[in-house]
Design a protein around this motif. Structure first.
Motif, PDB file in Angstrom:
ATOM      1  N   ASP A   1       0.834  -1.203   0.000  1.00 21.64           N
ATOM      2  CA  ASP A   1       0.000   0.000   0.000  1.00 21.64           C
ATOM      3  C   ASP A   1       0.872   1.257   0.000  1.00 21.64           C
ATOM      4  O   ASP A   1       1.688   1.454   0.904  1.00 21.64           O
ATOM      5  CB  ASP A   1      -0.880  -0.016   1.257  1.00 21.64           C
ATOM      6  CG  ASP A   1      -1.963   1.048   1.223  1.00 21.64           C
ATOM      7  OD1 ASP A   1      -1.751   2.098   0.584  1.00 21.64           O
ATOM      8  OD2 ASP A   1      -3.016   0.829   1.843  1.00 21.64           O
ATOM      9  N   PRO A   2       0.710   2.127  -0.991  1.00 17.78           N
ATOM     10  CA  PRO A   2       1.518   3.357  -1.022  1.00 17.78           C
ATOM     11  C   PRO A   2       1.367   4.215   0.227  1.00 17.78           C
ATOM     12  O   PRO A   2       2.265   4.989   0.565  1.00 17.78           O
ATOM     13  CB  PRO A   2       0.990   4.085  -2.269  1.00 17.78           C
ATOM     14  CG  PRO A   2       0.430   3.013  -3.134  1.00 17.78           C
ATOM     15  CD  PRO A   2      -0.150   1.996  -2.189  1.00 17.78           C
ATOM     16  N   ALA A   3       0.230   4.072   0.925  1.00 17.34           N
ATOM     17  CA  ALA A   3       0.033   4.852   2.152  1.00 17.34           C
ATOM     18  C   ALA A   3       1.042   4.484   3.233  1.00 17.34           C
ATOM     19  O   ALA A   3       1.253   5.253   4.181  1.00 17.34           O
ATOM     20  CB  ALA A   3      -1.393   4.640   2.675  1.00 17.34           C
ATOM     21  N   LEU A   4       1.652   3.326   3.097  1.00 17.18           N
ATOM     22  CA  LEU A   4       2.636   2.892   4.092  1.00 17.18           C
ATOM     23  C   LEU A   4       4.073   3.130   3.644  1.00 17.18           C
ATOM     24  O   LEU A   4       5.002   2.702   4.333  1.00 17.18           O
ATOM     25  CB  LEU A   4       2.443   1.411   4.416  1.00 17.18           C
ATOM     26  CG  LEU A   4       1.143   1.033   5.130  1.00 17.18           C
ATOM     27  CD1 LEU A   4       1.143  -0.445   5.481  1.00 17.18           C
ATOM     28  CD2 LEU A   4       0.921   1.871   6.374  1.00 17.18           C
ATOM     29  N   ARG A   5       4.262   3.776   2.509  1.00 17.40           N
ATOM     30  CA  ARG A   5       5.630   4.074   2.081  1.00 17.40           C
ATOM     31  C   ARG A   5       6.324   4.871   3.188  1.00 17.40           C
ATOM     32  O   ARG A   5       5.860   5.940   3.578  1.00 17.40           O
ATOM     33  CB  ARG A   5       5.642   4.878   0.792  1.00 17.40           C
ATOM     34  CG  ARG A   5       7.056   5.187   0.290  1.00 17.40           C
ATOM     35  CD  ARG A   5       7.031   6.123  -0.905  1.00 17.40           C
ATOM     36  NE  ARG A   5       6.460   5.491  -2.085  1.00 17.40           N
ATOM     37  CZ  ARG A   5       7.177   4.764  -2.948  1.00 17.40           C
ATOM     38  NH1 ARG A   5       8.476   4.581  -2.761  1.00 17.40           N
ATOM     39  NH2 ARG A   5       6.585   4.221  -3.998  1.00 17.40           N
TER      40      ARG A   5
ATOM     41  N   THR B   1       8.732   7.375   5.189  1.00 17.12           N
ATOM     42  CA  THR B   1       9.596   8.515   4.940  1.00 17.12           C
ATOM     43  C   THR B   1      11.032   8.085   5.216  1.00 17.12           C
ATOM     44  O   THR B   1      11.263   7.093   5.931  1.00 17.12           O
ATOM     45  CB  THR B   1       9.241   9.691   5.860  1.00 17.12           C
ATOM     46  OG1 THR B   1       9.542   9.310   7.226  1.00 17.12           O
ATOM     47  CG2 THR B   1       7.771  10.066   5.735  1.00 17.12           C
TER      48      THR B   1
ATOM     49  N   ARG C   1       1.555   6.503  12.971  1.00 18.20           N
ATOM     50  CA  ARG C   1       1.422   5.619  11.817  1.00 18.20           C
ATOM     51  C   ARG C   1       0.378   4.535  12.013  1.00 18.20           C
ATOM     52  O   ARG C   1      -0.117   3.946  11.051  1.00 18.20           O
ATOM     53  CB  ARG C   1       2.764   4.954  11.602  1.00 18.20           C
ATOM     54  CG  ARG C   1       3.504   4.976  10.288  1.00 18.20           C
ATOM     55  CD  ARG C   1       2.803   5.436   9.095  1.00 18.20           C
ATOM     56  NE  ARG C   1       3.767   5.820   8.086  1.00 18.20           N
ATOM     57  CZ  ARG C   1       3.490   6.096   6.849  1.00 18.20           C
ATOM     58  NH1 ARG C   1       2.241   6.042   6.446  1.00 18.20           N
ATOM     59  NH2 ARG C   1       4.415   6.458   6.015  1.00 18.20           N
TER      60      ARG C   1
ATOM     61  N   ALA D   1      -2.974   4.068   9.863  1.00 22.16           N
ATOM     62  CA  ALA D   1      -2.763   3.625   8.481  1.00 22.16           C
ATOM     63  C   ALA D   1      -2.430   2.138   8.444  1.00 22.16           C
ATOM     64  O   ALA D   1      -2.889   1.409   7.553  1.00 22.16           O
ATOM     65  CB  ALA D   1      -1.650   4.437   7.828  1.00 22.16           C
TER      66      ALA D   1
ATOM     67  N   ARG E   1      -5.621   0.137   8.884  1.00 18.47           N
ATOM     68  CA  ARG E   1      -6.459   0.109   7.683  1.00 18.47           C
ATOM     69  C   ARG E   1      -5.965  -0.943   6.693  1.00 18.47           C
ATOM     70  O   ARG E   1      -6.764  -1.652   6.081  1.00 18.47           O
ATOM     71  CB  ARG E   1      -6.478   1.495   7.031  1.00 18.47           C
ATOM     72  CG  ARG E   1      -7.345   2.515   7.765  1.00 18.47           C
ATOM     73  CD  ARG E   1      -7.587   3.748   6.921  1.00 18.47           C
ATOM     74  NE  ARG E   1      -6.370   4.493   6.641  1.00 18.47           N
ATOM     75  CZ  ARG E   1      -5.876   5.443   7.432  1.00 18.47           C
ATOM     76  NH1 ARG E   1      -6.495   5.760   8.564  1.00 18.47           N
ATOM     77  NH2 ARG E   1      -4.764   6.081   7.107  1.00 18.47           N
ATOM     78  N   THR E   2      -4.648  -1.075   6.533  1.00 20.68           N
ATOM     79  CA  THR E   2      -4.131  -2.082   5.600  1.00 20.68           C
ATOM     80  C   THR E   2      -4.358  -3.489   6.142  1.00 20.68           C
ATOM     81  O   THR E   2      -4.597  -4.420   5.359  1.00 20.68           O
ATOM     82  CB  THR E   2      -2.634  -1.873   5.318  1.00 20.68           C
ATOM     83  OG1 THR E   2      -1.885  -2.070   6.516  1.00 20.68           O
ATOM     84  CG2 THR E   2      -2.371  -0.488   4.783  1.00 20.68           C
TER      85      THR E   2
END
Length: 506
Positions: free
Chosen positions: A94-98, A100, A469, A472, A475-476
């Protein structure tokens, strides 16, 4: 600065007791410079003196030969599940977990600090930087290893094929599940090779050769032969370890059974498939090797590959028990790995050492065939060094070797009363006896604390970041629940399929 250890015992595997001394040892620069009487004579006036008092032993720094740092923040997060279902929750794309770069740095530092605190000085990190690696995240991971002071070899563990190319028994999937499994991998081969170019050019051999690159196919079924070949070529050109998860689970063994839906393996095991491609070599770390047969082991032995044994992870995920004695009888070099914090729930290599010394006792073999403490410690140090392609450089306490050292107190509970060094290292030690950790001649941990970085500040920042975090992540995990039945069906069908062997107990 030089470090002079006085009146200490030294790990010496050729000796009946496993040690020499009391004696003295001088660290000069990043290597062991002298042992015995010459140590004090050669010590410069400003050398740091560490007095052993006759009851401390210097052993080589532990080698964690297989690890995945990106899950360092998820200890204890999930119930035990088979690998194929566990990975739905462990490493979603999931890109939301990329992460930083700062997140990647902190997650890496968490594991490095725990390792250094308990005496692990070298690690091979097969880092899955989901959804795909980028230069900034790669730099953050390596910078964390640079700052904490550990010795690290890092690869990028990324799949290149969709899940539908990796799994057997996909007939009968509903349309939604079939579409999800057929979704392309997050990064294509060209993007991954560009990431490797950055890794090798920027980091390989830096910090006094303490940081090195490796390559990873993740697993033979997860990549195309073309991408596998490109990484094998990169490994050959730079003499890099090549990481490959091979036959970890019964599902993976079932890929070789005709009629299970993956005809590209043509009835071959993943070991035989790799060998037929020409990619099984002495540079390969065969990770897990649980569901292997005699032909597989003969091929691994002939290639001179190293097997990375991860007994705690294999228990946590119900994968099975690697045939330890069959490997040793063929002269296959075995190394030991934590695997990752999410399926070991600690980054303490001592637990792996103990598990390796115990789990094979339920093999059904005669007790004389069970692993001895000496064999387990050989896997820890000499096997770990071989996996990292640093034999003779690490894993030893001898003049000229890298000064990766751990000072253990024999008056600590694990060694009180003292009976046998090897037995108590394997069955009793848990890191509580570690008084000092030295990597490449630098003291990086002392008296239970990492001193190379501000450990307190980093831990506080990691806690704050993880709390932010968590929504998010949750949700995944909820989204993964929808795919769980399809993957669970694969696992269950593999469990019912005759694969010609059994690596489960009970």
């Amino acid at each position: 600065m030089s470090v002079l250890f006085t009146d200490v015992l030294l790990w010496a595997p050729a000796q009946p007791s496993g040690m020499l001394g009391p004696t003295d040892l001088l660290v000069t620069g990043d290597v062991v410079g002298a042992v015995g009487e010459r140590a004090r004579e050669l010590a410069p006036p400003d050398a740091r003196v560490v007095r052993g008092g006759g009851h401390h032993v210097l052993v080589p720094g532990l080698v964690n030969a297989h690890f995945h740092s990106p899950a360092n923040h998820l200890k204890g997060a999930f119930r035990s599940r088979p690998l194929e279902t566990f990975m739905l929750y462990e490493s979603p794309a999931d890109p939301a977990l990329r992460p930083t770069p700062r997140e990647a740095y902190l997650r890496t530092a968490l594991g490095a600090m725990e390792m250094l605190r308990t005496g692990t000085t070298s690690v091979q990190d097969d880092a899955f930087l989901m959804p795909a690696p980028d230069p900034e995240t790669i730099d953050a991971v390596l910078q964390a290893y640079a700052d904490t002071g550990i010795r690290a070899t890092v690869a990028l563990d990324q799949p290149e094929l969709p899940d539908s190319a990796k799994l057997p028994f996909l007939d009968g999937l509903d349309a939604s599940a079939a579409a999800a499994l057929a979704a392309p991998a997050p990064a294509a081969a060209a993007e991954l090779l560009a990431a490797y170019d950055h890794l090798v050019r920027t980091w390989h051999g830096t910090h006094g050769d303490r940081l090195r690159a490796a390559v990873s196919i993740s697993a033979p079924q997860r990549v195309s032969p073309e991408y596998f070949g490109a990484l094998d070529d990169l490994s050959r050109r730079h003499d890099l370890p090549l990481f490959a998860h091979v036959l970890e689970t019964r599902v993976q063994r079932a890929l070789s059974v005709p009629g299970t839906g993956q005809d590209r393996f043509a009835g071959r095991s993943l070991v035989k498939y790799t060998a037929d491609l020409g990619f099984l070599s002495d540079r390969v770390n065969v990770i897990h090797a649980v569901w292997v047969d005699d032909e597989d082991l003969d091929l691994i032995a002939a290639a001179g590959a190293v097997v990375a044994h991860n007994p705690v992870s294999n228990l946590r995920l119900g994968s099975g028990v690697m045939p330890f004695r069959a490997l040793r009888d063929r002269g296959i070099r075995i190394a030991l790995g934590v695997d990752e914090a999410i399926c070991d729930d600690t980054v303490n290599t001592w637990g792996v050492v103990k598990a390796a010394g115990l789990v094979h006792n339920v093999s059904g073999l005669d007790a004389e065939e069970w692993p001895t403490p000496a064999e387990v410690l050989d896997a820890l140090w000499e096997g770990g060094a071989a996996a990292m392609r640093q034999t003779g450089r690490i894993g030893r306490v001898e003049v000229g070797a890298q000064a990766d050292l751990v000072l253990l107190d024999l008056h600590a509970p694990a060694f009180t009363p003292f009976n046998d060094l090897r037995g108590q290292l394997v069955y009793c030690e848990n890191g509580g006896s570690v008084r000092m950790t030295v990597v490449a001649g630098r003291v990086v941990a002392q008296d239970g604390r990492v001193v190379s970085v501000d450990e307190t500040a980093l831990l506080a920042e990691a806690r704050e970041l993880h709390a932010a975090r968590l929504p998010a992540l949750q949700r995944t995990w909820a989204a993964a629940d929808a795919l769980l039945p399809a993957y669970d069906a694969v696992v269950r069908r593999a469990a019912r399929t005759d694969v010609g062997m059994n690596r489960w107990i009970g």
